[in-house]
Motif scaffolding. Structure first.
Motif, PDB file in Angstrom:
ATOM      1  N   GLN A 287       0.672  -1.325   0.095  1.00 30.91           N
ATOM      2  CA  GLN A 287       0.142   0.113   0.039  1.00 30.91           C
ATOM      3  C   GLN A 287       0.816   1.267   0.126  1.00 30.91           C
ATOM      4  O   GLN A 287       1.450   1.582   0.938  1.00 30.91           O
ATOM      5  CB  GLN A 287      -0.816  -0.044   1.297  1.00 30.91           C
ATOM      6  CG  GLN A 287      -1.671   1.182   1.526  1.00 30.91           C
ATOM      7  CD  GLN A 287      -2.848   1.761   0.264  1.00 30.91           C
ATOM      8  OE1 GLN A 287      -3.365   0.987  -0.167  1.00 30.91           O
ATOM      9  NE2 GLN A 287      -2.483   3.023  -0.172  1.00 30.91           N
TER      10      GLN A 287
ATOM     11  N   CYS B 278       0.152   7.186  -7.993  1.00 31.87           N
ATOM     12  CA  CYS B 278      -0.949   6.353  -8.614  1.00 31.87           C
ATOM     13  C   CYS B 278      -0.758   5.471  -9.989  1.00 31.87           C
ATOM     14  O   CYS B 278      -0.981   4.440 -10.118  1.00 31.87           O
ATOM     15  CB  CYS B 278      -2.366   7.144  -8.942  1.00 31.87           C
ATOM     16  SG  CYS B 278      -3.060   7.903  -7.308  1.00 31.87           S
TER      17      CYS B 278
ATOM     18  N   THR C 282       1.958   2.974  -9.143  1.00 30.46           N
ATOM     19  CA  THR C 282       1.759   1.812  -8.055  1.00 30.46           C
ATOM     20  C   THR C 282       0.459   1.061  -8.392  1.00 30.46           C
ATOM     21  O   THR C 282       0.358  -0.028  -8.091  1.00 30.46           O
ATOM     22  CB  THR C 282       1.408   2.282  -6.670  1.00 30.46           C
ATOM     23  OG1 THR C 282       0.456   3.133  -6.828  1.00 30.46           O
ATOM     24  CG2 THR C 282       2.817   3.169  -6.254  1.00 30.46           C
ATOM     25  N   GLY C 283      -0.435   1.607  -9.379  1.00 32.77           N
ATOM     26  CA  GLY C 283      -1.702   1.156  -9.324  1.00 32.77           C
ATOM     27  C   GLY C 283      -2.850   1.144  -8.442  1.00 32.77           C
ATOM     28  O   GLY C 283      -3.906   0.416  -8.319  1.00 32.77           O
ATOM     29  N   GLN C 284      -2.423   2.068  -7.405  1.00 33.26           N
ATOM     30  CA  GLN C 284      -3.040   2.062  -6.078  1.00 33.26           C
ATOM     31  C   GLN C 284      -3.519   3.609  -5.789  1.00 33.26           C
ATOM     32  O   GLN C 284      -2.436   4.411  -6.167  1.00 33.26           O
ATOM     33  CB  GLN C 284      -2.343   1.341  -5.113  1.00 33.26           C
ATOM     34  CG  GLN C 284      -2.297  -0.144  -5.454  1.00 33.26           C
ATOM     35  CD  GLN C 284      -1.796  -0.793  -4.262  1.00 33.26           C
ATOM     36  OE1 GLN C 284      -2.242  -0.762  -3.044  1.00 33.26           O
ATOM     37  NE2 GLN C 284      -0.516  -1.068  -4.207  1.00 33.26           N
ATOM     38  N   LYS C 285      -4.320   3.791  -5.099  1.00 28.27           N
ATOM     39  CA  LYS C 285      -4.568   4.965  -4.400  1.00 28.27           C
ATOM     40  C   LYS C 285      -3.816   5.241  -3.140  1.00 28.27           C
ATOM     41  O   LYS C 285      -3.746   4.251  -2.498  1.00 28.27           O
ATOM     42  CB  LYS C 285      -6.137   5.347  -3.849  1.00 28.27           C
ATOM     43  CG  LYS C 285      -7.041   5.570  -4.964  1.00 28.27           C
ATOM     44  CD  LYS C 285      -8.583   5.629  -4.678  1.00 28.27           C
ATOM     45  CE  LYS C 285      -9.216   6.115  -5.623  1.00 28.27           C
ATOM     46  NZ  LYS C 285     -10.874   6.108  -5.177  1.00 28.27           N
TER      47      LYS C 285
ATOM     48  N   LYS D  67      -6.684   7.614  -0.487  1.00 21.78           N
ATOM     49  CA  LYS D  67      -7.428   6.759   0.202  1.00 21.78           C
ATOM     50  C   LYS D  67      -7.803   7.515   1.638  1.00 21.78           C
ATOM     51  O   LYS D  67      -9.011   7.195   2.085  1.00 21.78           O
ATOM     52  CB  LYS D  67      -6.858   5.415   0.635  1.00 21.78           C
ATOM     53  CG  LYS D  67      -6.726   4.583  -0.512  1.00 21.78           C
ATOM     54  CD  LYS D  67      -6.436   2.996   0.076  1.00 21.78           C
ATOM     55  CE  LYS D  67      -6.377   1.835  -1.145  1.00 21.78           C
ATOM     56  NZ  LYS D  67      -5.985   0.750  -0.569  1.00 21.78           N
TER      57      LYS D  67
ATOM     58  N   HIS E 122      -8.018   0.449   3.952  1.00 24.58           N
ATOM     59  CA  HIS E 122      -7.016  -0.442   3.167  1.00 24.58           C
ATOM     60  C   HIS E 122      -7.634  -0.471   1.769  1.00 24.58           C
ATOM     61  O   HIS E 122      -8.782  -0.311   1.756  1.00 24.58           O
ATOM     62  CB  HIS E 122      -6.502  -1.566   3.860  1.00 24.58           C
ATOM     63  CG  HIS E 122      -7.620  -2.573   4.110  1.00 24.58           C
ATOM     64  ND1 HIS E 122      -8.396  -3.380   3.242  1.00 24.58           N
ATOM     65  CD2 HIS E 122      -8.013  -2.641   5.206  1.00 24.58           C
ATOM     66  CE1 HIS E 122      -9.530  -4.118   4.094  1.00 24.58           C
ATOM     67  NE2 HIS E 122      -9.073  -3.905   5.338  1.00 24.58           N
TER      68      HIS E 122
END
Length: 312
Positions: free
Chosen positions: A20, A100, A103-106, A133, A312
């Motif tokens: 994360q 973003c 990593t391909g994530q918030k 997030k 998460h």
């Protein structure tokens, strides 16, 4: 536009893509290295990495690690022709987008001092909230009507930003430069001034309310904003669904508890409540303790990590 550079760190095993991301934003007059001044056991980036997070550290434009530009030289006056509003509108959203995309994530967000001011201003206009997030704001700055440091008050009333850049011809605020040294020396000779801790003493405030950049001349403000005075950022406009963690100290002379209370009133009046607003008050902590305090891990960081794990 100057490039605001983010560095990435990851200790321990596991693919970075599965971890994360957390983005850390520093305060005023420092750069991203301030997060790493303590030992690995006491510094937030290392603690986050050891807990399985993918850590990214941002550096504001014009700092040591973020001085490049596509066309301008840092030695030129044009290079420094920007205000912190540009960080709100351009730089921070671009950094978040960068994290973003890689990593391909918030990511979660951690800001200290000016890092909270920039975030709150951006959130109030709906920026970045759909890309993050949550946000943990340490020593949050949204109001400065109760600032108690005399040098901060004097510089604020003197319109410090314009005084330094326009009248004195100083673009970059470099405390080691002769121009800034002479300016600070003049202020420090005034009765009641305590200049031993410029980190917590120096700031630029106007009337205690967070506003967009003031061009000073009413005509210039009208041309830019359609009104004679710069508009205020509305803290109550921050979406109530966006998770916020606010931690502040009783000995903080910049993020004064009374001013934090005004921010909390704004947030709660518009519906921020429950698990979407976590508030931590630590009466023994001062402004810099949230970043370089030896007790910050036990008093602050563990709760920040628990907060992040809830979203998460």
């Amino acid at each position: 536009m100057a490039t605001s550079w983010a560095c990435k760190g990851s200790r321990g095993g596991g693919a970075a893509a599965a971890r994360q991301p957390v983005l850390l934003q520093h305060g005023v007059l420092v750069d991203g290295m301030t997060w790493l001044l303590g030992s690995p056991e006491e510094s937030l980036p290392y603690i986050l990495a050891d807990q399985g997070f993918d850590v990214w550290i941002a550096n504001n434009r014009g700092t040591r690690w973020s001085s490049r530009h596509v066309s301008l030289d840092p030695k030129s006056r044009s290079y420094w022709n920007w205000s912190w509003d540009d960080i709100v509108v351009n730089d921070m959203p671009a950094i978040v987008d960068y994290v973003c995309s890689h990593t391909g994530q918030k990511p979660h967000y951690v800001g200290h001092s000016m890092g909270t001011l920039v975030a709150l201003a951006a959130f109030s206009e709906g920026r970045m909230v759909d890309k993050l997030k949550s946000a943990a704001l340490l020593s949050p700055v949204a109001y400065l009507s109760h600032i108690t440091t005399p040098i901060g008050v004097v510089l604020a009333k003197a319109f410090a930003g314009e005084l330094i850049s326009d009248l004195l011809g100083i673009a970059e605020f470099n405390p080691a430069s002769p121009q800034v040294s002479n300016l600070v020396r003049t202020f420090c000779r005034k009765p009641g001034m305590n200049c031993y801790d410029l980190l917590t003493s120096f700031t630029a405030v106007r009337d205690g309310v967070l506003t967009k950049y003031d061009y000073v001349m009413p005509d210039a403000n009208v041309a830019r904003y359609g009104q004679a005075d710069p508009p205020a950022y509305d803290m109550g406009a921050i979406p109530a669904w966006f998770p916020l963690f606010l931690s502040y100290g009783g000995r903080d002379s910049l993020s004064d508890p009374a001013d934090v209370a005004l921010l909390l009133d704004d947030l709660r009046r518009r519906g921020h409540a429950g698990d979407r607003l976590t508030v931590q008050y630590l009466p023994q902590l001062a402004h810099a303790d949230f970043v370089i305090g030896v007790c910050a891990k036990d008093l602050v960081y563990n709760d920040v990590i628990s907060f992040f794990r809830r979203f998460h």
